[in-house]
Scaffold this motif. Structure first.
Motif, mmCIF file in Angstrom:
data_model
loop_
_atom_site.group_PDB
_atom_site.id
_atom_site.type_symbol
_atom_site.label_atom_id
_atom_site.label_comp_id
_atom_site.label_asym_id
_atom_site.label_seq_id
_atom_site.Cartn_x
_atom_site.Cartn_y
_atom_site.Cartn_z
ATOM 1 N N LEU A 278 7.860 12.364 4.808
ATOM 2 C CA LEU A 278 8.117 12.685 3.403
ATOM 3 C C LEU A 278 6.911 12.344 2.526
ATOM 4 O O LEU A 278 6.609 13.062 1.573
ATOM 5 C CB LEU A 278 9.360 11.939 2.922
ATOM 6 C CG LEU A 278 9.989 12.432 1.651
ATOM 7 C CD1 LEU A 278 10.420 13.876 1.796
ATOM 8 C CD2 LEU A 278 11.180 11.587 1.311
ATOM 9 N N GLY A 279 6.199 11.275 2.844
ATOM 10 C CA GLY A 279 4.999 10.910 2.089
ATOM 11 C C GLY A 279 3.890 11.935 2.254
ATOM 12 O O GLY A 279 3.194 12.269 1.293
ATOM 13 N N VAL A 280 3.726 12.456 3.474
ATOM 14 C CA VAL A 280 2.688 13.460 3.721
ATOM 15 C C VAL A 280 3.034 14.756 2.999
ATOM 16 O O VAL A 280 2.175 15.378 2.365
ATOM 17 C CB VAL A 280 2.523 13.704 5.243
ATOM 18 C CG1 VAL A 280 1.597 14.878 5.507
ATOM 19 C CG2 VAL A 280 1.987 12.464 5.914
ATOM 20 N N ILE A 281 4.294 15.169 3.051
ATOM 21 C CA ILE A 281 4.713 16.392 2.361
ATOM 22 C C ILE A 281 4.532 16.237 0.844
ATOM 23 O O ILE A 281 4.089 17.163 0.168
ATOM 24 C CB ILE A 281 6.180 16.724 2.706
ATOM 25 C CG1 ILE A 281 6.309 17.093 4.182
ATOM 26 C CG2 ILE A 281 6.709 17.852 1.835
ATOM 27 C CD1 ILE A 281 5.541 18.305 4.600
ATOM 28 N N GLN B 189 -1.607 12.254 -5.799
ATOM 29 C CA GLN B 189 -2.029 11.715 -4.507
ATOM 30 C C GLN B 189 -1.766 10.215 -4.456
ATOM 31 O O GLN B 189 -1.298 9.686 -3.459
ATOM 32 C CB GLN B 189 -3.517 11.980 -4.268
ATOM 33 C CG GLN B 189 -3.868 13.423 -4.068
ATOM 34 C CD GLN B 189 -3.342 13.971 -2.782
ATOM 35 O OE1 GLN B 189 -3.389 13.316 -1.754
ATOM 36 N NE2 GLN B 189 -2.823 15.175 -2.834
ATOM 37 N N LYS B 190 -2.079 9.528 -5.550
ATOM 38 C CA LYS B 190 -1.818 8.091 -5.613
ATOM 39 C C LYS B 190 -0.320 7.806 -5.659
ATOM 40 O O LYS B 190 0.158 6.840 -5.078
ATOM 41 C CB LYS B 190 -2.501 7.467 -6.846
ATOM 42 C CG LYS B 190 -3.999 7.483 -6.760
ATOM 43 C CD LYS B 190 -4.468 6.608 -5.634
ATOM 44 C CE LYS B 190 -5.974 6.604 -5.548
ATOM 45 N NZ LYS B 190 -6.458 5.825 -4.424
ATOM 46 N N ALA B 191 0.431 8.657 -6.357
ATOM 47 C CA ALA B 191 1.880 8.448 -6.463
ATOM 48 C C ALA B 191 2.577 8.688 -5.127
ATOM 49 O O ALA B 191 3.643 8.130 -4.874
ATOM 50 C CB ALA B 191 2.466 9.370 -7.523
ATOM 51 N N SER B 192 1.976 9.502 -4.265
ATOM 52 C CA SER B 192 2.631 9.804 -2.990
ATOM 53 C C SER B 192 2.695 8.579 -2.080
ATOM 54 O O SER B 192 3.506 8.550 -1.160
ATOM 55 C CB SER B 192 1.907 10.934 -2.274
ATOM 56 O OG SER B 192 0.647 10.495 -1.807
ATOM 57 N N HIS B 193 1.884 7.559 -2.340
ATOM 58 C CA HIS B 193 1.963 6.327 -1.535
ATOM 59 C C HIS B 193 3.253 5.576 -1.807
ATOM 60 O O HIS B 193 3.708 4.803 -0.986
ATOM 61 C CB HIS B 193 0.774 5.415 -1.812
ATOM 62 C CG HIS B 193 -0.506 5.932 -1.261
ATOM 63 N ND1 HIS B 193 -0.768 5.959 0.091
ATOM 64 C CD2 HIS B 193 -1.588 6.468 -1.863
ATOM 65 C CE1 HIS B 193 -1.963 6.468 0.292
ATOM 66 N NE2 HIS B 193 -2.482 6.788 -0.877
ATOM 67 N N PHE B 194 3.854 5.806 -2.971
ATOM 68 C CA PHE B 194 5.096 5.119 -3.314
ATOM 69 C C PHE B 194 6.323 5.892 -2.852
ATOM 70 O O PHE B 194 7.429 5.391 -2.924
ATOM 71 C CB PHE B 194 5.166 4.885 -4.827
ATOM 72 C CG PHE B 194 4.057 4.019 -5.327
ATOM 73 C CD1 PHE B 194 4.039 2.664 -5.029
ATOM 74 C CD2 PHE B 194 3.028 4.548 -6.069
ATOM 75 C CE1 PHE B 194 3.020 1.855 -5.473
ATOM 76 C CE2 PHE B 194 2.000 3.750 -6.525
ATOM 77 C CZ PHE B 194 1.993 2.402 -6.222
ATOM 78 N N ILE B 195 6.114 7.134 -2.408
ATOM 79 C CA ILE B 195 7.234 7.956 -1.951
ATOM 80 C C ILE B 195 7.321 7.829 -0.438
ATOM 81 O O ILE B 195 6.405 8.192 0.282
ATOM 82 C CB ILE B 195 7.034 9.425 -2.350
ATOM 83 C CG1 ILE B 195 6.983 9.547 -3.861
ATOM 84 C CG2 ILE B 195 8.138 10.287 -1.763
ATOM 85 C CD1 ILE B 195 6.640 10.913 -4.353
ATOM 86 N N LYS C 214 -3.807 -1.531 4.992
ATOM 87 C CA LYS C 214 -2.415 -1.531 5.432
ATOM 88 C C LYS C 214 -1.823 -0.135 5.462
ATOM 89 O O LYS C 214 -0.968 0.151 6.262
ATOM 90 C CB LYS C 214 -1.560 -2.453 4.568
ATOM 91 C CG LYS C 214 -1.264 -1.947 3.187
ATOM 92 C CD LYS C 214 -0.267 -2.832 2.503
ATOM 93 C CE LYS C 214 0.117 -2.208 1.177
ATOM 94 N NZ LYS C 214 1.150 -2.885 0.516
ATOM 95 N N ASP C 215 -2.288 0.802 4.581
ATOM 96 C CA ASP C 215 -1.737 2.154 4.605
ATOM 97 C C ASP C 215 -2.266 2.936 5.792
ATOM 98 O O ASP C 215 -1.586 3.783 6.323
ATOM 99 C CB ASP C 215 -2.140 2.984 3.389
ATOM 100 C CG ASP C 215 -1.977 2.309 2.075
ATOM 101 O OD1 ASP C 215 -1.519 1.172 2.058
ATOM 102 O OD2 ASP C 215 -2.317 2.950 1.080
#
Length: 147
Positions: free
Chosen positions: A65-68, A98-104, A55-56
């Motif tokens: 914002l997630g990529v940054i 890197q894992k936390a950026s999926h939630f941002i 799904k991602d």
């Protein structure tokens, strides 16, 4: 595949032959991925695309914002909080961020921003001076002089 128990010497030899055959198949697949420069580039670009069933998607399926945040969070943490840490700690910070950026995402940051504005809006109202209240307009009971 079901795991068969190895009960004898021949079972062990058969399992070794099976694993060697599997190793040859996987080795051939890996050599095919890196056989030419075009194959190398397509392999690298497939890492960025991600799995179409996922799904991602990949790194570029996130919003801006997630990529940054995938690059900014580890850089900022490693330059500030973990400045004197060793390589292993810095690598772990990178993996966790890197894992936390999926939630941002832009939506999550916007909702946090709105909540903060609402909180500070309530705080500023506490310090405002109350407005002077006007007396309600009603019938006047002044004495009327008769001529």
């Amino acid at each position: 595949m079901t795991e068969l128990p190895i009960l004898s010497h021949t079972d062990l030899k058969n399992e070794i032959y099976r694993l060697k055959g599997l190793e040859r198949e996987k080795g051939a697949a890996i050599r095919a991925h890196f056989s030419s420069p075009g194959a190398i580039f397509s392999t690298v670009f497939s890492l960025f695309k991600g799995d179409p069933n996922e799904k991602d998607g990949g790194i570029f399926k996130q919003d801006f914002l997630g990529v940054i945040s995938r690059f900014a969070i580890p850089f900022a943490l490693n330059k500030t909080l973990f400045r004197n840490s060793n390589f292993i700690i810095k690598a772990l910070v990178g993996l966790v961020s890197q894992k936390a950026s999926h939630f941002i995402s832009e939506d999550s940051v916007e909702s946090v921003w709105d909540k903060a504005k609402g909180l500070f809006g309530k705080v500023t109202h506490l310090f405002d001076k109350p407005a002077k209240r006007k007396k309600p307009e009603g019938p006047s009971f002044k004495k009327i002089k008769k001529d």
